[in-house]
Motif scaffolding. Structure first.
Motif, PDB file in Angstrom:
ATOM      1  N   MET A 244       0.731  -1.190  -0.083  1.00  0.00           N
ATOM      2  CA  MET A 244       0.118  -0.185  -0.096  1.00  0.00           C
ATOM      3  C   MET A 244       0.679   1.403  -0.029  1.00  0.00           C
ATOM      4  SD  MET A 244      -2.939   1.177   2.771  1.00  0.00           S
ATOM      5  CE  MET A 244      -3.793  -0.302   2.345  1.00  0.00           C
ATOM      6  N   THR A 245       2.192   1.231   0.654  1.00  0.00           N
ATOM      7  CA  THR A 245       3.013   2.519   0.525  1.00  0.00           C
ATOM      8  C   THR A 245       4.277   1.936   0.321  1.00  0.00           C
ATOM      9  OG1 THR A 245       3.799   2.134   2.885  1.00  0.00           O
ATOM     10  CG2 THR A 245       1.665   3.134   2.560  1.00  0.00           C
ATOM     11  N   THR A 246       5.224   2.878   0.330  1.00  0.00           N
ATOM     12  CA  THR A 246       6.714   2.480  -0.128  1.00  0.00           C
ATOM     13  C   THR A 246       7.430   2.099   0.930  1.00  0.00           C
ATOM     14  OG1 THR A 246       7.109   4.946  -0.406  1.00  0.00           O
ATOM     15  CG2 THR A 246       6.426   3.714  -2.381  1.00  0.00           C
ATOM     16  N   ARG A 247       6.847   2.328   2.282  1.00  0.00           N
ATOM     17  CA  ARG A 247       7.735   2.233   3.251  1.00  0.00           C
ATOM     18  C   ARG A 247       8.316   0.615   3.357  1.00  0.00           C
ATOM     19  NH1 ARG A 247       4.972   2.779   8.731  1.00  0.00           N
ATOM     20  NH2 ARG A 247       2.914   2.632   7.605  1.00  0.00           N
ATOM     21  N   SER A 248       9.347   0.508   3.983  1.00  0.00           N
ATOM     22  CA  SER A 248      10.083  -0.770   3.873  1.00  0.00           C
ATOM     23  C   SER A 248       9.762  -1.355   5.298  1.00  0.00           C
ATOM     24  CB  SER A 248      11.447  -0.699   3.995  1.00  0.00           C
ATOM     25  OG  SER A 248      12.360  -2.034   4.322  1.00  0.00           O
ATOM     26  N   LEU A 249       8.722  -2.462   5.245  1.00  0.00           N
ATOM     27  CA  LEU A 249       8.484  -3.328   6.501  1.00  0.00           C
ATOM     28  C   LEU A 249       8.982  -4.557   6.587  1.00  0.00           C
ATOM     29  CD1 LEU A 249       4.613  -1.776   5.996  1.00  0.00           C
ATOM     30  CD2 LEU A 249       6.381  -0.941   7.770  1.00  0.00           C
ATOM     31  N   PRO A 250       8.807  -5.180   7.999  1.00  0.00           N
ATOM     32  CA  PRO A 250       9.298  -6.381   8.154  1.00  0.00           C
ATOM     33  C   PRO A 250       8.099  -7.259   7.233  1.00  0.00           C
ATOM     34  CG  PRO A 250       9.370  -5.225  10.111  1.00  0.00           C
ATOM     35  CD  PRO A 250       8.892  -4.382   9.144  1.00  0.00           C
ATOM     36  N   PRO A 251       8.383  -8.415   7.118  1.00  0.00           N
ATOM     37  CA  PRO A 251       7.542  -9.206   6.350  1.00  0.00           C
ATOM     38  C   PRO A 251       5.931  -9.578   7.033  1.00  0.00           C
ATOM     39  CG  PRO A 251       9.465 -10.218   5.858  1.00  0.00           C
ATOM     40  CD  PRO A 251       9.639  -9.079   6.975  1.00  0.00           C
TER      41      PRO A 251
ATOM     42  N   ASN B  78     -11.506  -1.395  15.018  1.00  0.00           N
ATOM     43  CA  ASN B  78     -11.388  -1.831  16.454  1.00  0.00           C
ATOM     44  C   ASN B  78     -12.607  -3.108  16.526  1.00  0.00           C
ATOM     45  OD1 ASN B  78     -13.082  -2.024  19.268  1.00  0.00           O
ATOM     46  ND2 ASN B  78     -11.115  -1.377  19.652  1.00  0.00           N
ATOM     47  N   PHE B  79     -13.602  -2.860  15.666  1.00  0.00           N
ATOM     48  CA  PHE B  79     -14.758  -3.934  16.008  1.00  0.00           C
ATOM     49  C   PHE B  79     -14.272  -5.340  14.872  1.00  0.00           C
ATOM     50  CE2 PHE B  79     -18.547  -6.084  14.406  1.00  0.00           C
ATOM     51  CZ  PHE B  79     -18.980  -6.367  15.696  1.00  0.00           C
ATOM     52  N   MET B  80     -13.407  -5.181  13.916  1.00  0.00           N
ATOM     53  CA  MET B  80     -12.947  -6.150  13.306  1.00  0.00           C
ATOM     54  C   MET B  80     -11.972  -7.022  13.820  1.00  0.00           C
ATOM     55  SD  MET B  80     -12.808  -4.072   9.503  1.00  0.00           S
ATOM     56  CE  MET B  80     -12.372  -5.681   8.491  1.00  0.00           C
ATOM     57  N   GLU B  81     -11.230  -6.469  14.921  1.00  0.00           N
ATOM     58  CA  GLU B  81      -9.939  -7.307  15.403  1.00  0.00           C
ATOM     59  C   GLU B  81     -10.466  -7.536  16.783  1.00  0.00           C
ATOM     60  OE1 GLU B  81      -7.710  -6.280  17.656  1.00  0.00           O
ATOM     61  OE2 GLU B  81      -7.837  -3.724  17.342  1.00  0.00           O
ATOM     62  N   CYS B  82      -9.602  -8.673  17.241  1.00  0.00           N
ATOM     63  CA  CYS B  82      -9.678  -9.019  18.764  1.00  0.00           C
ATOM     64  C   CYS B  82      -7.959  -8.951  19.205  1.00  0.00           C
ATOM     65  CB  CYS B  82     -10.207 -10.369  18.981  1.00  0.00           C
ATOM     66  SG  CYS B  82     -11.096 -10.382  20.637  1.00  0.00           S
ATOM     67  N   TYR B  83      -7.069  -8.325  18.604  1.00  0.00           N
ATOM     68  CA  TYR B  83      -5.781  -8.289  19.056  1.00  0.00           C
ATOM     69  C   TYR B  83      -5.814  -7.630  20.337  1.00  0.00           C
ATOM     70  CZ  TYR B  83      -0.738  -7.546  18.692  1.00  0.00           C
ATOM     71  OH  TYR B  83       0.866  -7.674  18.939  1.00  0.00           O
ATOM     72  N   HIS B  84      -6.668  -6.767  20.670  1.00  0.00           N
ATOM     73  CA  HIS B  84      -6.807  -6.045  21.733  1.00  0.00           C
ATOM     74  C   HIS B  84      -7.601  -6.658  22.890  1.00  0.00           C
ATOM     75  CE1 HIS B  84     -10.608  -5.087  19.602  1.00  0.00           C
ATOM     76  NE2 HIS B  84     -10.913  -4.686  20.935  1.00  0.00           N
ATOM     77  N   CYS B  85      -8.317  -7.722  22.561  1.00  0.00           N
ATOM     78  CA  CYS B  85      -9.123  -8.153  23.634  1.00  0.00           C
ATOM     79  C   CYS B  85      -8.621  -8.512  24.876  1.00  0.00           C
ATOM     80  CB  CYS B  85      -9.960  -9.613  22.798  1.00  0.00           C
ATOM     81  SG  CYS B  85     -11.153  -8.875  21.609  1.00  0.00           S
TER      82      CYS B  85
ATOM     83  N   VAL C 126       1.353  -0.276  11.915  1.00  0.00           N
ATOM     84  CA  VAL C 126       1.417  -1.503  11.085  1.00  0.00           C
ATOM     85  C   VAL C 126       0.336  -2.438  11.443  1.00  0.00           C
ATOM     86  CG1 VAL C 126       3.988  -1.369  10.657  1.00  0.00           C
ATOM     87  CG2 VAL C 126       3.055  -2.083  12.969  1.00  0.00           C
ATOM     88  N   LEU C 127       0.015  -3.367  10.577  1.00  0.00           N
ATOM     89  CA  LEU C 127      -0.946  -4.381  11.213  1.00  0.00           C
ATOM     90  C   LEU C 127      -0.211  -5.840  11.464  1.00  0.00           C
ATOM     91  CD1 LEU C 127      -3.740  -3.449   8.556  1.00  0.00           C
ATOM     92  CD2 LEU C 127      -3.640  -2.905  11.199  1.00  0.00           C
ATOM     93  N   VAL C 128      -0.409  -6.292  12.510  1.00  0.00           N
ATOM     94  CA  VAL C 128       0.181  -7.492  12.684  1.00  0.00           C
ATOM     95  C   VAL C 128      -0.623  -8.706  12.051  1.00  0.00           C
ATOM     96  CG1 VAL C 128       1.088  -6.646  14.969  1.00  0.00           C
ATOM     97  CG2 VAL C 128      -1.109  -7.875  14.963  1.00  0.00           C
TER      98      VAL C 128
ATOM     99  N   HIS D 111      -4.364  -8.361   9.661  1.00  0.00           N
ATOM    100  CA  HIS D 111      -3.942  -8.166   8.410  1.00  0.00           C
ATOM    101  C   HIS D 111      -5.124  -8.061   7.439  1.00  0.00           C
ATOM    102  CE1 HIS D 111       0.283  -9.950   7.611  1.00  0.00           C
ATOM    103  NE2 HIS D 111       0.355  -8.743   8.502  1.00  0.00           N
ATOM    104  N   HIS D 112      -6.380  -8.361   7.938  1.00  0.00           N
ATOM    105  CA  HIS D 112      -7.621  -8.284   7.222  1.00  0.00           C
ATOM    106  C   HIS D 112      -8.205  -6.848   7.338  1.00  0.00           C
ATOM    107  CE1 HIS D 112      -8.524  -9.287  11.388  1.00  0.00           C
ATOM    108  NE2 HIS D 112      -9.889  -8.665  11.351  1.00  0.00           N
ATOM    109  N   ILE D 113      -7.790  -6.068   8.319  1.00  0.00           N
ATOM    110  CA  ILE D 113      -8.156  -4.636   8.346  1.00  0.00           C
ATOM    111  C   ILE D 113      -7.487  -3.978   7.177  1.00  0.00           C
ATOM    112  CG2 ILE D 113      -7.867  -2.398   9.799  1.00  0.00           C
ATOM    113  CD1 ILE D 113      -7.703  -4.084  12.121  1.00  0.00           C
ATOM    114  N   GLY D 114      -6.287  -4.429   6.588  1.00  0.00           N
ATOM    115  CA  GLY D 114      -6.082  -3.839   5.123  1.00  0.00           C
ATOM    116  C   GLY D 114      -6.604  -3.959   4.113  1.00  0.00           C
ATOM    117  N   GLY D 115      -7.645  -4.814   4.116  1.00  0.00           N
ATOM    118  CA  GLY D 115      -8.562  -5.032   2.999  1.00  0.00           C
ATOM    119  C   GLY D 115      -9.597  -4.140   3.441  1.00  0.00           C
TER     120      GLY D 115
END
Length: 376
Positions: free
Chosen positions: A1-8, A201-208, A352-354, A358-362
């Protein structure tokens, strides 16, 4: 989505400006809220002809009412004479017609112009053409959905299609008979946050595990950080010793009749873009409707729906309602905390999205597509 260099293992979020920029919010008003089906009113709130509610959809005030034939109608809340707002109150009831307080132009419940001072001296005015501007309306699940587009995407494709994508079929949501349930509680939350942060926030549970101790006690798999929306048809199972979807895991209310055995003791969460969340549990349904009022302010109306006989009995439902009320408060505080960081130079290029997010990227790609733009 961006040109930033990110870990895989991570992918980029939207830049912070997408949550603070008034120009981007204006594009969202035009290309998202005013161009899609939006859930605005519970049909039962319009109990009889003449009952009305005004709602904000994008930049427009919409007047929703029940006509004399018992159908639901919606109009832009603007007089055709000089543009005055017909109704400024949030809700109310008229006997037979809506009258503009400025020059008394009067419209029936179907929106037709029926009276105005000296109207008989203006025989060339077409009373239908100069009636209130109609807004497309659809009733589903006991709620009124509106679409401000001239030619809306079919409701079956845009709204029901999302439900099928999540649950696998429409029967799975129809089993809950939402249109026949009774309203036990409605809470309105005024959240100082961009609407997208609330959706994410509603889409993920990483914070739950961090902020939802009561929820993860009832649904242990949420403590693992995986959202139910990642899998078609998946419902999160209640804990082994949990008796109901309540704040302390105690017995809840009577189960909704149509709920299947496969759906019992499970929670299903659905995001219906752009502005609706549906939460399904065996004995009640929780439905959120969002109304973005500014780039950093979103009003959320949350309804708790149970069997009508349960609601009418006066039974104490506080333990059931309190669970998701706490979830809401916890989530909205997190969204407000996040909104505070969106304008920081530290977040100018986004975060970043862990993997479990990743589905939040969609969702981000979907928003960009609606706006007709991309990120360089």
């Amino acid at each position: 989505m961006t040109t930033r260099s990110l870990p895989p293992s991570v992918i980029a979020t939207l830049p912070g400006g997408h949550y603070t920029d008034e120009n981007i919010f204006a594009l969202e008003q035009a290309h998202v809220f005013e161009s899609m089906w939006v859930c605005v009113v519970r049909a039962a709130d319009l109990a009889k002809p003449g009952a009305f509610k005004t709602v904000q959809v994008g930049r427009e005030s919409v007047l929703v009412t029940r006509a004399r034939d018992n159908s639901i109608r919606a109009f832009l809340n603007v007089c055709r004479h000089r543009g005055a707002r017909i109704k400024t109150e949030e809700r109310g009831e008229v006997k037979r017609a809506f009258q503009c307080p400025y020059h008394a132009w009067t419209y029936d419940l179907e929106g037709k112009l029926i009276a105005a001072p000296n109207l008989t001296k203006m025989p060339d005015i077409d009373r239908v053409e100069y009636g209130l501007i109609n807004v497309h309306v659809r009733e589903w699940l006991g709620y009124v959905w509106v679409n401000l587009s001239d030619e809306p995407t079919p409701f079956e494709e845009e709204v029901q299609g999302q439900v099928v994508e999540r649950l696998g079929d429409l029967d799975s949501i129809h089993n809950y008979g939402i249109e026949d349930l009774g309203l036990a509680r409605r809470t309105v939350y005024d959240v100082k946050s961009n609407w997208k942060l609330i959706v994410e926030n509603f889409m993920e549970c990483y914070h739950c595990a961090t902020i939802h101790p009561e929820l993860t006690e009832v649904i242990p798999e949420f403590a693992e950080g995986l959202a139910t929306q990642l899998s078609v048809g998946h419902g999160a199972e209640f804990g082994e010793d949990v008796e109901g979807f309540t704040v302390d895991g105690s017995v809840g209310a009577d189960r909704i009749d149509g709920v299947s055995e496969d759906q019992d003791r499970r929670y299903y969460g659905l995001t219906v873009r752009p502005l609706v969340f549906v939460n399904l549990v065996p004995d009640h349904v929780i439905l959120h409707r969002m109304f973005p009022l500014a780039v950093d302010r979103t009003v959320v109306e949350c309804d708790w729906l149970f069997r009508k006989d349960v609601v009418d009995s006066g039974r104490d439902l506080d333990s059931s309602i309190e669970l998701f009320h706490r979830v809401n408060v916890q989530d909205f505080e997190a969204c407000e905390r996040t909104q505070l960081g969106m304008g920081s130079r530290a977040y100018a290029k986004g975060g970043v999205l862990v993997p479990s997010e990743h589905h939040i990227g969609g969702f981000h790609e979907w928003v960009l597509d609606r706006l007709g733009t991309t990120l360089a």
